[in-house]
Design a protein around this motif. Structure first.
Motif, PDB file in Angstrom:
ATOM      1  N   ALA A 567      -9.156 -60.131  28.388  1.00  0.00           N
ATOM      2  CA  ALA A 567      -7.723 -60.262  28.124  1.00  0.00           C
ATOM      3  C   ALA A 567      -7.464 -60.766  26.702  1.00  0.00           C
ATOM      4  CB  ALA A 567      -7.091 -61.211  29.143  1.00  0.00           C
ATOM      5  N   VAL A 568      -8.248 -61.765  26.270  1.00  0.00           N
ATOM      6  CA  VAL A 568      -8.039 -62.322  24.929  1.00  0.00           C
ATOM      7  C   VAL A 568      -8.442 -61.320  23.855  1.00  0.00           C
ATOM      8  CG1 VAL A 568      -8.726 -64.156  23.352  1.00  0.00           C
ATOM      9  CG2 VAL A 568      -8.287 -64.677  25.749  1.00  0.00           C
ATOM     10  N   SER A 569      -9.471 -60.518  24.095  1.00  0.00           N
ATOM     11  CA  SER A 569      -9.896 -59.512  23.119  1.00  0.00           C
ATOM     12  C   SER A 569      -8.802 -58.470  22.907  1.00  0.00           C
ATOM     13  CB  SER A 569     -11.183 -58.828  23.601  1.00  0.00           C
ATOM     14  OG  SER A 569     -12.231 -59.757  23.695  1.00  0.00           O
ATOM     15  N   ILE A 570      -8.151 -58.084  23.981  1.00  0.00           N
ATOM     16  CA  ILE A 570      -7.037 -57.140  23.863  1.00  0.00           C
ATOM     17  C   ILE A 570      -5.896 -57.778  23.077  1.00  0.00           C
ATOM     18  CG2 ILE A 570      -5.287 -55.880  25.184  1.00  0.00           C
ATOM     19  CD1 ILE A 570      -7.379 -55.565  27.404  1.00  0.00           C
ATOM     20  N   LEU A 571      -5.668 -59.074  23.311  1.00  0.00           N
ATOM     21  CA  LEU A 571      -4.627 -59.784  22.582  1.00  0.00           C
ATOM     22  C   LEU A 571      -4.907 -59.782  21.081  1.00  0.00           C
ATOM     23  CD1 LEU A 571      -2.108 -61.607  22.500  1.00  0.00           C
ATOM     24  CD2 LEU A 571      -3.619 -63.559  22.935  1.00  0.00           C
ATOM     25  N   VAL A 572      -6.164 -59.989  20.698  1.00  0.00           N
ATOM     26  CA  VAL A 572      -6.527 -59.987  19.276  1.00  0.00           C
ATOM     27  C   VAL A 572      -6.266 -58.614  18.660  1.00  0.00           C
ATOM     28  CG1 VAL A 572      -8.464 -60.116  17.679  1.00  0.00           C
ATOM     29  CG2 VAL A 572      -8.177 -61.856  19.433  1.00  0.00           C
ATOM     30  N   TRP A 573      -6.553 -57.553  19.414  1.00  0.00           N
ATOM     31  CA  TRP A 573      -6.295 -56.213  18.894  1.00  0.00           C
ATOM     32  C   TRP A 573      -4.817 -56.055  18.557  1.00  0.00           C
ATOM     33  CZ3 TRP A 573      -3.075 -52.260  20.234  1.00  0.00           C
ATOM     34  CH2 TRP A 573      -3.292 -51.033  19.605  1.00  0.00           C
ATOM     35  N   PHE A 574      -3.961 -56.496  19.467  1.00  0.00           N
ATOM     36  CA  PHE A 574      -2.525 -56.409  19.202  1.00  0.00           C
ATOM     37  C   PHE A 574      -2.142 -57.240  17.980  1.00  0.00           C
ATOM     38  CE2 PHE A 574      -2.181 -54.880  23.618  1.00  0.00           C
ATOM     39  CZ  PHE A 574      -1.282 -53.837  23.435  1.00  0.00           C
ATOM     40  N   MET A 575      -2.749 -58.409  17.840  1.00  0.00           N
ATOM     41  CA  MET A 575      -2.423 -59.270  16.703  1.00  0.00           C
ATOM     42  C   MET A 575      -2.825 -58.629  15.371  1.00  0.00           C
ATOM     43  SD  MET A 575      -3.529 -62.971  18.257  1.00  0.00           S
ATOM     44  CE  MET A 575      -3.098 -63.874  16.768  1.00  0.00           C
ATOM     45  N   LEU A 576      -3.858 -57.796  15.385  1.00  0.00           N
ATOM     46  CA  LEU A 576      -4.295 -57.121  14.162  1.00  0.00           C
ATOM     47  C   LEU A 576      -3.534 -55.833  13.903  1.00  0.00           C
ATOM     48  CD1 LEU A 576      -8.170 -57.605  14.321  1.00  0.00           C
ATOM     49  CD2 LEU A 576      -6.628 -58.496  12.572  1.00  0.00           C
ATOM     50  N   ASN A 577      -2.776 -55.348  14.879  1.00  0.00           N
ATOM     51  CA  ASN A 577      -2.093 -54.066  14.740  1.00  0.00           C
ATOM     52  C   ASN A 577      -0.578 -54.156  14.872  1.00  0.00           C
ATOM     53  OD1 ASN A 577      -4.281 -51.716  14.678  1.00  0.00           O
ATOM     54  ND2 ASN A 577      -5.033 -53.322  16.051  1.00  0.00           N
ATOM     55  N   LEU A 578      -0.081 -55.359  14.994  1.00  0.00           N
ATOM     56  CA  LEU A 578       1.374 -55.572  15.042  1.00  0.00           C
ATOM     57  C   LEU A 578       1.835 -56.188  13.717  1.00  0.00           C
ATOM     58  CD1 LEU A 578       1.898 -56.973  18.659  1.00  0.00           C
ATOM     59  CD2 LEU A 578       2.567 -54.732  17.793  1.00  0.00           C
ATOM     60  N   PRO A 579       3.043 -55.773  13.227  1.00  0.00           N
ATOM     61  CA  PRO A 579       3.935 -54.750  13.797  1.00  0.00           C
ATOM     62  C   PRO A 579       3.334 -53.348  13.676  1.00  0.00           C
ATOM     63  CG  PRO A 579       4.743 -55.517  11.676  1.00  0.00           C
ATOM     64  CD  PRO A 579       3.591 -56.407  12.033  1.00  0.00           C
ATOM     65  N   TRP A 580       3.834 -52.427  14.537  1.00  0.00           N
ATOM     66  CA  TRP A 580       3.268 -51.083  14.596  1.00  0.00           C
ATOM     67  C   TRP A 580       3.310 -50.410  13.228  1.00  0.00           C
ATOM     68  CZ3 TRP A 580       0.353 -50.529  18.438  1.00  0.00           C
ATOM     69  CH2 TRP A 580       0.699 -50.988  19.712  1.00  0.00           C
ATOM     70  N   GLY A 581       2.200 -49.760  12.928  1.00  0.00           N
ATOM     71  CA  GLY A 581       2.131 -49.007  11.676  1.00  0.00           C
ATOM     72  C   GLY A 581       1.737 -49.829  10.474  1.00  0.00           C
ATOM     73  N   VAL A 582       1.397 -51.107  10.676  1.00  0.00           N
ATOM     74  CA  VAL A 582       1.019 -51.943   9.553  1.00  0.00           C
ATOM     75  C   VAL A 582      -0.247 -51.387   8.908  1.00  0.00           C
ATOM     76  CG1 VAL A 582      -0.324 -53.512  11.013  1.00  0.00           C
ATOM     77  CG2 VAL A 582       0.537 -54.295   8.804  1.00  0.00           C
ATOM     78  N   GLU A 583      -0.219 -51.258   7.591  1.00  0.00           N
ATOM     79  CA  GLU A 583      -1.362 -50.707   6.869  1.00  0.00           C
ATOM     80  C   GLU A 583      -2.238 -51.802   6.273  1.00  0.00           C
ATOM     81  OE1 GLU A 583      -0.043 -47.908   4.002  1.00  0.00           O
ATOM     82  OE2 GLU A 583       0.870 -46.562   5.487  1.00  0.00           O
ATOM     83  N   ASP A 584      -1.632 -52.823   5.772  1.00  0.00           N
ATOM     84  CA  ASP A 584      -2.380 -53.937   5.185  1.00  0.00           C
ATOM     85  C   ASP A 584      -2.546 -55.025   6.242  1.00  0.00           C
ATOM     86  OD1 ASP A 584      -3.481 -55.977   3.730  1.00  0.00           O
ATOM     87  OD2 ASP A 584      -2.136 -55.737   2.015  1.00  0.00           O
ATOM     88  N   LYS A 585      -3.782 -55.358   6.561  1.00  0.00           N
ATOM     89  CA  LYS A 585      -4.037 -56.374   7.589  1.00  0.00           C
ATOM     90  C   LYS A 585      -3.388 -57.715   7.238  1.00  0.00           C
ATOM     91  CE  LYS A 585      -6.654 -53.695  10.076  1.00  0.00           C
ATOM     92  NZ  LYS A 585      -6.186 -53.212  11.398  1.00  0.00           N
ATOM     93  N   LYS A 586      -3.136 -57.928   5.976  1.00  0.00           N
ATOM     94  CA  LYS A 586      -2.489 -59.171   5.560  1.00  0.00           C
ATOM     95  C   LYS A 586      -1.087 -59.292   6.145  1.00  0.00           C
ATOM     96  CE  LYS A 586      -1.213 -61.747   1.369  1.00  0.00           C
ATOM     97  NZ  LYS A 586      -1.231 -61.758  -0.105  1.00  0.00           N
ATOM     98  N   ASP A 587      -0.460 -58.142   6.397  1.00  0.00           N
ATOM     99  CA  ASP A 587       0.898 -58.130   6.929  1.00  0.00           C
ATOM    100  C   ASP A 587       0.935 -58.090   8.450  1.00  0.00           C
ATOM    101  OD1 ASP A 587       1.942 -58.131   4.333  1.00  0.00           O
ATOM    102  OD2 ASP A 587       1.725 -55.950   4.193  1.00  0.00           O
ATOM    103  N   SER A 588      -0.217 -58.041   9.094  1.00  0.00           N
ATOM    104  CA  SER A 588      -0.250 -58.051  10.561  1.00  0.00           C
ATOM    105  C   SER A 588       0.093 -59.440  11.076  1.00  0.00           C
ATOM    106  CB  SER A 588      -1.632 -57.635  11.061  1.00  0.00           C
ATOM    107  OG  SER A 588      -2.588 -58.639  10.754  1.00  0.00           O
ATOM    108  N   LEU A 589       0.300 -59.514  12.374  1.00  0.00           N
ATOM    109  CA  LEU A 589       0.625 -60.802  12.974  1.00  0.00           C
ATOM    110  C   LEU A 589      -0.479 -61.817  12.718  1.00  0.00           C
ATOM    111  CD1 LEU A 589       2.508 -62.505  14.732  1.00  0.00           C
ATOM    112  CD2 LEU A 589       1.388 -61.547  16.758  1.00  0.00           C
ATOM    113  N   LEU A 590      -1.733 -61.382  12.876  1.00  0.00           N
ATOM    114  CA  LEU A 590      -2.858 -62.292  12.629  1.00  0.00           C
ATOM    115  C   LEU A 590      -2.929 -62.654  11.155  1.00  0.00           C
ATOM    116  CD1 LEU A 590      -5.306 -63.772  13.811  1.00  0.00           C
ATOM    117  CD2 LEU A 590      -6.673 -61.709  13.394  1.00  0.00           C
TER     118      LEU A 590
END
Length: 765
Positions: A567-590
């Motif tokens: 469950a936590v691994s899936i959560l991390v994936w979302f944190m690295l890919n939100l908001p949708w379409g983010v190209e620069d990981k710096k701008d992701s939630l994480l």
């Protein structure tokens, strides 16, 4: 009474049929053929009681085997085992009570055992008695008889008693106690069927199988009789809940729990009257008086039924203990044994860990991508399944070989009797941090994995010891930190790899001592506990028992902890890919979270958002730190190689061939003694090509000093989520984990700050 020569007990040549436990033979020495009627009762319940090291768990496994269910007793963390099975078309449910030496409510195990016997209303008690330690075990037997519940004695480890030349008069023992006595050899399933038949007979005819009322002497019996009669008059309904004789004896010895449960004052007039003569004659310590009376019964019975050989045979256990418990050799032998355990665990498990990792990242991931591509799933779904679900499952599965091997080897040492000696040897050193020898075992396990270390704290009797040990365990450098060490040491400290790695393990040990001293004077105050432990004889555990115990512990981890990790691994994936379409990981939630907390780490030398973001993901598991950094730095490899699609046949061939290679490597590791490759060993060209981009990226943002501060912080900060889950399971609360998160993170910041700032002052930056 005339001493009778050793009468051999019944049923020792009987072999049960696996967990079915069916047999039609009736041993004439047990009784006349038992008339077991098919009454209306659905399930016969039997409570299995006995001393630690009496072979109780082995007997349960021999009876129930894979049908054994493991959980926790309601409201407490002590392990609960129960099994439901059929024997001769009758359903029987066994409850394995915690091993205990008495029913006095001093330890959690004693309270649980006593409460179940009183309130669980079992049909029969199976009292497992170690035939090689008859007098000590019969002390519990005497207390069990006071409950008045139909009882059968399983005279276990009978083969060892015979090998020692002991002759036990079974018939006289039955006559004196008024209970059936069935010799058993649990490791060979001998006597098991006869034991089950007696259980059913007693359950069907309980009025015919009440234990005898033992006589504790005129003074005690007179006082008990007075209390019993007065209690019957004052509390007429009490007998429905408690055996009155048992209550009267407990009132005499001042059992606080009994007084509380029946709302009785110790200053009651009839109690004072009943005890006045006893106190004048024997003193006011009624508890000791009752203990002496019970020990006298156990000792007297032993003298009547046990005959030992006149010439004492050479005791192998004593001979081994002269070396193992030697003041000079004890600790080196122990450290050598533990080194061998860790070496074997890692030598055997590492090839399979690599195999699982490769399969999850290779064939399984490719199959998922192909299947999702076949149904035209959107790209984000493919990424979620492959990088979230499959990666999360991989994090669970890679723990399995290490934990499985570690538990197998530790279970072997426990079953052999050596772990009790190890705790005894380390007792003096552990008193420095307010603990005793037993606490050293879980801490030592922490060098392999902190998760089984937390589970291992259940061997500690004292709740304070469990909590304090659990707080210190995460400071032991586990295998999950190794990937972080490898990458950073390879990038900055190749010339001194061994020394830097050794310093990390040493730092964890030193910080555990420092934190232990502080905690024992603040949050976990209390005197260093006395360490009293029985040293059982050395025995060779059976393969069946080793497999059952290891599987129980492993299944517990995979089902419980594995669910949370996924469950936590899936959560991390979302944190690295939100908001949708983010190209620069710096701008992701994480990435944004990393930027927010980055200033906190600036005084430590690694105040970048990349390092901060990787530390956030490392809360799940420390090895994720490196994986997160790889994603953040968007490392590219040879995409052409990755685009090559293998056929299903090739994938299956790869799985089979690589598994055989892993099996071969495991055998070679153990036989050759080479173990895991050293950090200083030369890497292959493929490994250099794969790791060099990440190393170059790290070298551009870290210095050797800040890199050392970073890996020290990774060692000490925030115990991973899996440890938190294990802590929650053991203590039933998140409070202990919450304390560990706060204390360890503060400790990590202070240590990393001291390393970096002192290094700058010395001109090492």
């Amino acid at each position: 009474m005339e001493m009778k020569s050793g009468v051999k007990g019944p049923g020792l040549d009987n072999k049960s049929q696996g967990t079915e436990i069916k047999s039609e033979r009736i041993d004439p020495l047990v009784s006349s053929p038992l008339k077991i009627g098919r009454n209306e009762r659905q399930v016969t319940t039997a409570a299995v009681a006995g001393n630690p090291n009496s072979g109780k768990s082995t007997l349960i496994n021999a009876i129930a085997g894979a049908r054994l269910y493991v959980g926790n007793w309601p409201g407490v963390t002590v392990e609960k085992k129960e099994a439901l099975f059929e024997f001769e078309e009758r359903k029987i449910k066994l409850f394995d009570l915690p091993g205990t030496y008495s029913l006095s409510p001093y330890t959690q195990e004693e309270v649980i055992a006593r409460d179940f016997l009183l309130h669980g209303k079992p049909d029969v008690i199976i009292d497992v008695v170690d035939a090689t330690n008859l007098e000590r075990n019969l002390y519990l037997t005497v207390q069990l008889m006071e409950l008045g519940i139909p009882m059968v004695i399983a005279l276990n480890i009978y083969d060892e008693a015979e090998a020692k030349g002991y002759r036990i008069d079974i018939q006289t023992m039955e006559e004196l106690l008024g209970v059936k006595v069935i010799p058993t050899v649990a490791t060979k399933k001998r006597g098991v069927d006869d034991l089950m038949r007696v259980v059913l007979e007693m359950a069907d005819n309980p009025h015919l199988h009440r234990p005898k009322k033992l006589n504790y002497g005129d003074d005690i019996e007179s006082a008990a009789s007075i209390i019993e009669k007065r209690m019957e008059g004052i509390y007429p309904a009490l007998y429905e809940k408690y055996p009155l004789r048992w209550v009267s004896l407990k009132i005499m010895e001042g059992d606080a729990q009994v007084y509380k449960e029946i709302d009785l004052s110790k200053d009651g007039v009839f109690i004072k009257d009943a005890l006045s003569h006893l106190e004048k004659t024997h003193g006011s310590d009624m508890e000791s008086l009752m203990a002496d009376a019970r020990y006298a019964q156990a000792a007297g019975l032993t003298r009547e039924v046990l005959k030992k050989p006149e010439v004492k045979k050479t005791d192998v256990t004593d001979q081994i203990d002269r070396i193992v418990l030697n003041r000079v050799l004890g600790i080196p032998i122990f450290l050598g044994a533990m080194w061998l355990v860790f070496k074997m665990a890692f030598d055997v498990s590492t090839p399979f860990v690599d195999w699982i990792d490769a399969m999850m990242a290779g064939p399984f991931k490719r199959w998922a991508e192909s299947l999702l591509g076949w149904i035209n799933a959107p790209p984000w779904t493919v990424s979620l399944v492959t990088d979230g679900v499959i990666a999360g499952a991989g994090f669970v599965l890679v723990f399995v070989p290490v934990i499985g091997m570690m538990m197998l080897l530790i279970t072997f040492l426990e079953g052999s009797g050596y772990m009790a000696r190890a705790a005894f040897v380390m007792d003096r050193l552990m008193h420095t941090i307010g603990l005793h020898g037993k606490s050293f075992i879980p801490m030592l396990l922490g060098f392999g994995c902190n998760v089984p270390s937390v589970y291992a704290t259940r061997v500690l009797e004292n709740e304070r010891d469990k909590k304090l040990t659990t707080m210190l365990v995460p400071l032991m450098s586990c295998g999950a930190r190794l990937p972080v060490y490898v990458v950073f040491i390879g990038a900055f400290f190749q010339q001194n790899a061994g020394t830097v790695l050794w310093s990390m393990y040493l730092l964890g040990i030193v910080m555990a001592v420092v934190l232990g001293v502080v905690l024992k004077r603040t949050l976990y105050k209390g005197k260093s506990p006395l360490f009293i432990m029985e040293l059982p004889p050395y025995r060779m555990p059976t393969l069946r028992d080793l497999m059952i115990h290891t599987w129980q512990k492993l299944k517990h981890f995979v089902i419980k902890a594995g669910t949370y990790i996924l469950a936590v691994s899936i959560l991390v994936w979302f944190m690295l890919n939100l908001p949708w379409g983010v190209e620069d990981k710096k701008d992701s939630l994480l990435g944004r979270m990393g930027q927010t907390i980055a200033p906190i780490f600036k005084p430590l030398g690694f105040g970048s958002w990349e390092a901060s973001s990787s530390l956030i993901s490392g809360l799940i598991a420390k090895e994720i730190v490196v994986g997160t950094m790889s994603e953040i730095y968007a490392l590219k490899t040879d995409d052409e190689k990755r685009e090559e699609r293998a056929s299903l046949t090739d994938d299956l061939k790869e799985i089979g061939v690589s598994f055989l290679k892993a099996s071969r490597d495991a055998v070679v590791n153990v036989v050759s003694g080479l173990g895991i490759a050293s950090l200083t060993a030369e890497e292959s060209e493929e490994e250099k090509e794969e790791r060099s981009p990440l190393r170059k990226a790290l070298q551009s943002v870290f210095t050797p000093l800040s890199a050392y501060a970073f890996i020290a912080f990774v060692l000490l900060y925030w115990p991973c989520v899996v440890v938190g889950i294990a802590t929650r399971q053991e203590f039933g609360t998140w409070k202990i984990y919450g304390q560990a998160m706060l204390i360890h993170t503060v400790l990590a910041w202070v240590v990393a700050f001291a390393i970096y700032q002192s290094g700058k002052i010395m001109g090492l930056s």
